[in-house]
Design a protein around this motif. Structure first.
Motif, PDB file in Angstrom:
ATOM      1  N   SER A 180     -44.766   7.095 -94.007  1.00  0.00           N
ATOM      2  CA  SER A 180     -44.013   7.568 -95.166  1.00  0.00           C
ATOM      3  C   SER A 180     -43.150   6.410 -95.623  1.00  0.00           C
ATOM      4  CB  SER A 180     -43.148   8.789 -94.825  1.00  0.00           C
ATOM      5  OG  SER A 180     -42.475   9.255 -95.973  1.00  0.00           O
ATOM      6  N   ARG A 181     -43.571   5.767 -96.698  1.00  0.00           N
ATOM      7  CA  ARG A 181     -42.887   4.559 -97.150  1.00  0.00           C
ATOM      8  C   ARG A 181     -42.810   4.550 -98.674  1.00  0.00           C
ATOM      9  NH1 ARG A 181     -44.213  -1.375 -94.678  1.00  0.00           N
ATOM     10  NH2 ARG A 181     -43.732  -0.185 -92.777  1.00  0.00           N
ATOM     11  N   THR A 182     -41.608   4.332 -99.202  1.00  0.00           N
ATOM     12  CA  THR A 182     -41.384   4.239-100.646  1.00  0.00           C
ATOM     13  C   THR A 182     -41.162   2.786-101.029  1.00  0.00           C
ATOM     14  OG1 THR A 182     -40.484   6.469-100.865  1.00  0.00           O
ATOM     15  CG2 THR A 182     -39.798   4.870-102.511  1.00  0.00           C
ATOM     16  N   VAL A 183     -41.824   2.347-102.097  1.00  0.00           N
ATOM     17  CA  VAL A 183     -41.738   0.960-102.565  1.00  0.00           C
ATOM     18  C   VAL A 183     -41.289   0.956-104.029  1.00  0.00           C
ATOM     19  CG1 VAL A 183     -42.970  -1.218-102.857  1.00  0.00           C
ATOM     20  CG2 VAL A 183     -43.649   0.364-101.019  1.00  0.00           C
ATOM     21  N   PRO A 184     -40.029   0.638-104.308  1.00  0.00           N
ATOM     22  CA  PRO A 184     -39.578   0.558-105.694  1.00  0.00           C
ATOM     23  C   PRO A 184     -40.316  -0.539-106.462  1.00  0.00           C
ATOM     24  CG  PRO A 184     -37.704   0.756-104.228  1.00  0.00           C
ATOM     25  CD  PRO A 184     -38.905   0.508-103.356  1.00  0.00           C
ATOM     26  N   VAL A 185     -40.707  -0.219-107.683  1.00  0.00           N
ATOM     27  CA  VAL A 185     -41.397  -1.176-108.546  1.00  0.00           C
ATOM     28  C   VAL A 185     -40.425  -1.775-109.566  1.00  0.00           C
ATOM     29  CG1 VAL A 185     -43.260  -1.444-110.229  1.00  0.00           C
ATOM     30  CG2 VAL A 185     -43.592   0.033-108.245  1.00  0.00           C
ATOM     31  N   GLY A 186     -39.450  -0.975-109.988  1.00  0.00           N
ATOM     32  CA  GLY A 186     -38.464  -1.457-110.945  1.00  0.00           C
ATOM     33  C   GLY A 186     -37.350  -0.441-111.122  1.00  0.00           C
ATOM     34  N   THR A 187     -36.230  -0.899-111.691  1.00  0.00           N
ATOM     35  CA  THR A 187     -35.090  -0.015-111.938  1.00  0.00           C
ATOM     36  C   THR A 187     -34.563  -0.235-113.346  1.00  0.00           C
ATOM     37  OG1 THR A 187     -33.461  -1.614-111.135  1.00  0.00           O
ATOM     38  CG2 THR A 187     -34.365  -0.070-109.517  1.00  0.00           C
ATOM     39  N   ARG A 188     -33.861   0.762-113.869  1.00  0.00           N
ATOM     40  CA  ARG A 188     -33.133   0.571-115.119  1.00  0.00           C
ATOM     41  C   ARG A 188     -31.913   1.490-115.127  1.00  0.00           C
ATOM     42  NH1 ARG A 188     -37.556   2.969-119.415  1.00  0.00           N
ATOM     43  NH2 ARG A 188     -37.460   5.175-118.818  1.00  0.00           N
ATOM     44  N   VAL A 189     -30.845   1.003-115.744  1.00  0.00           N
ATOM     45  CA  VAL A 189     -29.606   1.755-115.865  1.00  0.00           C
ATOM     46  C   VAL A 189     -29.630   2.523-117.183  1.00  0.00           C
ATOM     47  CG1 VAL A 189     -27.105   1.573-116.110  1.00  0.00           C
ATOM     48  CG2 VAL A 189     -28.302   0.095-114.511  1.00  0.00           C
ATOM     49  N   THR A 190     -29.359   3.818-117.137  1.00  0.00           N
ATOM     50  CA  THR A 190     -29.281   4.606-118.358  1.00  0.00           C
ATOM     51  C   THR A 190     -27.843   4.976-118.703  1.00  0.00           C
ATOM     52  OG1 THR A 190     -29.672   6.663-117.118  1.00  0.00           O
ATOM     53  CG2 THR A 190     -31.602   5.554-118.058  1.00  0.00           C
ATOM     54  N   ASP A 191     -26.925   4.810-117.743  1.00  0.00           N
ATOM     55  CA  ASP A 191     -25.509   5.065-118.004  1.00  0.00           C
ATOM     56  C   ASP A 191     -24.703   4.311-116.950  1.00  0.00           C
ATOM     57  OD1 ASP A 191     -23.331   6.150-119.345  1.00  0.00           O
ATOM     58  OD2 ASP A 191     -23.217   7.884-118.004  1.00  0.00           O
ATOM     59  N   PHE A 192     -23.576   3.708-117.363  1.00  0.00           N
ATOM     60  CA  PHE A 192     -22.789   2.956-116.391  1.00  0.00           C
ATOM     61  C   PHE A 192     -21.318   2.917-116.776  1.00  0.00           C
ATOM     62  CE2 PHE A 192     -21.956   0.121-112.999  1.00  0.00           C
ATOM     63  CZ  PHE A 192     -20.959  -0.727-113.445  1.00  0.00           C
ATOM     64  N   SER A 193     -20.457   3.114-115.765  1.00  0.00           N
ATOM     65  CA  SER A 193     -19.035   2.824-115.862  1.00  0.00           C
ATOM     66  C   SER A 193     -18.619   2.302-114.495  1.00  0.00           C
ATOM     67  CB  SER A 193     -18.231   4.087-116.230  1.00  0.00           C
ATOM     68  OG  SER A 193     -18.192   4.991-115.136  1.00  0.00           O
ATOM     69  N   SER A 194     -17.352   1.918-114.357  1.00  0.00           N
ATOM     70  CA  SER A 194     -16.923   1.363-113.069  1.00  0.00           C
ATOM     71  C   SER A 194     -16.865   2.413-111.962  1.00  0.00           C
ATOM     72  CB  SER A 194     -15.550   0.706-113.218  1.00  0.00           C
ATOM     73  OG  SER A 194     -14.586   1.678-113.619  1.00  0.00           O
ATOM     74  N   SER A 195     -16.927   3.693-112.316  1.00  0.00           N
ATOM     75  CA  SER A 195     -16.840   4.740-111.305  1.00  0.00           C
ATOM     76  C   SER A 195     -18.108   5.589-111.178  1.00  0.00           C
ATOM     77  CB  SER A 195     -15.659   5.669-111.605  1.00  0.00           C
ATOM     78  OG  SER A 195     -15.819   6.278-112.874  1.00  0.00           O
ATOM     79  N   ALA A 196     -19.075   5.431-112.097  1.00  0.00           N
ATOM     80  CA  ALA A 196     -20.297   6.234-112.056  1.00  0.00           C
ATOM     81  C   ALA A 196     -21.439   5.491-112.734  1.00  0.00           C
ATOM     82  CB  ALA A 196     -20.072   7.591-112.735  1.00  0.00           C
ATOM     83  N   ALA A 197     -22.651   5.754-112.270  1.00  0.00           N
ATOM     84  CA  ALA A 197     -23.827   5.115-112.860  1.00  0.00           C
ATOM     85  C   ALA A 197     -25.034   6.028-112.694  1.00  0.00           C
ATOM     86  CB  ALA A 197     -24.107   3.764-112.193  1.00  0.00           C
ATOM     87  N   THR A 198     -25.939   5.973-113.657  1.00  0.00           N
ATOM     88  CA  THR A 198     -27.207   6.678-113.552  1.00  0.00           C
ATOM     89  C   THR A 198     -28.319   5.635-113.585  1.00  0.00           C
ATOM     90  OG1 THR A 198     -26.325   8.624-114.687  1.00  0.00           O
ATOM     91  CG2 THR A 198     -28.722   8.425-114.566  1.00  0.00           C
ATOM     92  N   VAL A 199     -29.152   5.645-112.543  1.00  0.00           N
ATOM     93  CA  VAL A 199     -30.192   4.628-112.392  1.00  0.00           C
ATOM     94  C   VAL A 199     -31.536   5.304-112.149  1.00  0.00           C
ATOM     95  CG1 VAL A 199     -30.944   2.582-111.125  1.00  0.00           C
ATOM     96  CG2 VAL A 199     -28.496   3.067-111.353  1.00  0.00           C
ATOM     97  N   GLU A 200     -32.562   4.864-112.876  1.00  0.00           N
ATOM     98  CA  GLU A 200     -33.921   5.330-112.644  1.00  0.00           C
ATOM     99  C   GLU A 200     -34.656   4.300-111.795  1.00  0.00           C
ATOM    100  OE1 GLU A 200     -35.745   6.003-116.416  1.00  0.00           O
ATOM    101  OE2 GLU A 200     -34.530   7.781-116.857  1.00  0.00           O
ATOM    102  N   VAL A 201     -35.387   4.777-110.787  1.00  0.00           N
ATOM    103  CA  VAL A 201     -36.150   3.897-109.895  1.00  0.00           C
ATOM    104  C   VAL A 201     -37.621   4.309-109.970  1.00  0.00           C
ATOM    105  CG1 VAL A 201     -36.384   2.959-107.565  1.00  0.00           C
ATOM    106  CG2 VAL A 201     -34.142   3.787-108.357  1.00  0.00           C
ATOM    107  N   TRP A 202     -38.430   3.466-110.579  1.00  0.00           N
ATOM    108  CA  TRP A 202     -39.875   3.701-110.643  1.00  0.00           C
ATOM    109  C   TRP A 202     -40.471   3.214-109.335  1.00  0.00           C
ATOM    110  CZ3 TRP A 202     -43.811   0.126-113.428  1.00  0.00           C
ATOM    111  CH2 TRP A 202     -45.085   0.722-113.406  1.00  0.00           C
ATOM    112  N   SER A 203     -41.224   4.067-108.659  1.00  0.00           N
ATOM    113  CA  SER A 203     -41.664   3.758-107.293  1.00  0.00           C
ATOM    114  C   SER A 203     -43.103   4.180-107.051  1.00  0.00           C
ATOM    115  CB  SER A 203     -40.779   4.479-106.267  1.00  0.00           C
ATOM    116  OG  SER A 203     -39.418   4.192-106.455  1.00  0.00           O
ATOM    117  N   THR A 204     -43.682   3.569-106.053  1.00  0.00           N
ATOM    118  CA  THR A 204     -44.935   4.050-105.492  1.00  0.00           C
ATOM    119  C   THR A 204     -44.673   4.401-104.034  1.00  0.00           C
ATOM    120  OG1 THR A 204     -47.290   3.558-105.145  1.00  0.00           O
ATOM    121  CG2 THR A 204     -45.743   1.746-104.809  1.00  0.00           C
ATOM    122  N   GLY A 205     -45.441   5.341-103.504  1.00  0.00           N
ATOM    123  CA  GLY A 205     -45.202   5.774-102.137  1.00  0.00           C
ATOM    124  C   GLY A 205     -46.488   5.909-101.348  1.00  0.00           C
TER     125      GLY A 205
END
Length: 276
Positions: A180-205
Motif C-alpha cells: 500500500s503505497r501512495t506516490v504524489p505526482v503534483g500539488t497545487r494550492v487553491t487557498d492560502f493564508s499564514s494560518s490555513a491552506a488548501t492543497v490538492e495532491v494528484w497521486s497514483t497508488g
C-alpha cells in the motif's frame, strides 16, 4: 503570501532528512464548529477501498461519505502550479514517527506537508492499529485526531482487512507481501493564508497482496486528495481531507511483473520525502 504573486519553481524529491522536530509556536484560534466537521472527513482509505470493493462491499464504505468523480478540467481560479525544479529551499526540519515534519509557514511548506501526509495516510501503516494511531496523531490537528481515531478504527474493521487480503488483525498472511503505497505526482494550492491552506495532491497508488497465488494482486489507481491544513504548534496539520478519482492516464504497454518481482521491488526501493 498572496496567490497572485509568482511562486518559486516546484517540487524536487530529496533524500530523507535527519530526524528532529519543529519548534513550537502559539496555536491559532479556531472555532470548535469547524473542527467537528472532521467527523465526516474522507480519510485516505484511498485505493484500498476501491481495491476491496472488487471482491464485494466494504465495511469501510460508511467512512467515506460524499461524491466520487473524475477531476474537472482546467485549473481552478486562483490555483497555481509551477514546473518541476529544485527551489534551493530546505523542505523540512525533521521527522516525527518516521513522518517528515517541521514545514515552512509558506505555500511551499503547505504543499510539502500535504504531499508527505498523503504518503503517510496511504501507507501500509494505516492497516495496523498502533501505527495508524501514531500516523493520525502526528499529522492531524490535536482536536481532529482525537475524534478521528475511533472513526478509523471502525473503518479498518476485521471484515475490511480480510477483504483486502490481510488477516483480520491486519497482519499479512505467510508467504505474501502487502503493498500500500501512495506516490504524489503534483500539488497545487487553491487557498492560502499564514494560518490555513488548501492543497490538492494528484497521486497514483499501489495496493494489493504480492505472492504466488494471490487473489488480490497489486494494482494501480489514480486519485486527487484535497487537504485543508491549519498552522498548529509550529507546523502544518490536517484539519479536513477529501478525495476523488483521477485524473487517470491511459494504461501503457508495460508487461505486468510477476509476484516475486513486485514483492522484491517493494522491499528493495524506499520512498521519498516530497518537497516543493
Amino acid at each position: 503570501m498572496s496567490l497572485g504573486q509568482d511562486g518559486p519553481p516546484t517540487r524536487t524529491r530529496l533524500p530523507e532528512p535527519v530526524p528532529g522536530t519543529g519548534g513550537p509556536s502559539r496555536r491559532p484560534q479556531r472555532s470548535s464548529r469547524n473542527l467537528v466537521t472532521v467527523v465526516g472527513v474522507v480519510v485516505l482509505l484511498i485505493a484500498a477501498i476501491a481495491f476491496a470493493n472488487r471482491g464485494g462491499g466494504s465495511p469501510a464504505d460508511s467512512a467515506a461519505p460524499g461524491g466520487v468523480g473524475g477531476q474537472g478540467g482546467g485549473t481552478p481560479h486562483g490555483a497555481r502550479s509551477q514546473p518541476t525544479a529544485p527551489t534551493g529551499t530546505k523542505p523540512v526540519d525533521g521527522k516525527n514517527a518516521g513522518i517528515p515534519t517541521g514545514y515552512a509557514r509558506t505555500d511551499q511548506g503547505a504543499q510539502s506537508a500535504a504531499a508527505n501526509y498523503a504518503v503517510a495516510l496511504g501507507s501500509d501503516g494505516m492497516f495496523d492499529t498502533a501505527r495508524r494511531h501514531t500516523i493520525v496523531a502526528t499529522i492531524h490537528a490535536p482536536e481532529v485526531a482525537d475524534r478521528l481515531q475511533a472513526d478509523l478504527d471502525r473503518a479498518y474493521s476485521p471484515g475490511f482487512l480480510a477483504n483486502v487480503g490481510l488477516n483480520e488483525d491486519g497482519s499479512v498472511p505467510d508467504g505474501y507481501t502487502f503493498v500500500s503505497r501512495t506516490v504524489p505526482v503534483g500539488t497545487r494550492v487553491t487557498d492560502f493564508s499564514s494560518s490555513a491552506a488548501t492543497v490538492e495532491v494528484w497521486s497514483t497508488g499501489l495496493v494489493g497482496l504480492a505472492g504466488e497465488g494471490s487473489t488480490k494482486p497489486v494494482s494501480q489507481t489514480w486519485f486527487t486528495i484535497t487537504e485543508q491544513l491549519i498552522w498548529v504548534d509550529g507546523d502544518w496539520r490536517i484539519e479536513r481531507s477529501s478525495q476523488k478519482e483521477g485524473p487517470a492516464p491511459v494504461n501503457g504497454d508495460n508487461r505486468a511483473s510477476g509476484a516475486d518481482e513486485i514483492a522484491n521491488a517493494v522491499r528493495g526501493y524506499g520512498g521519498f520525502t516530497y518537497a516543493r
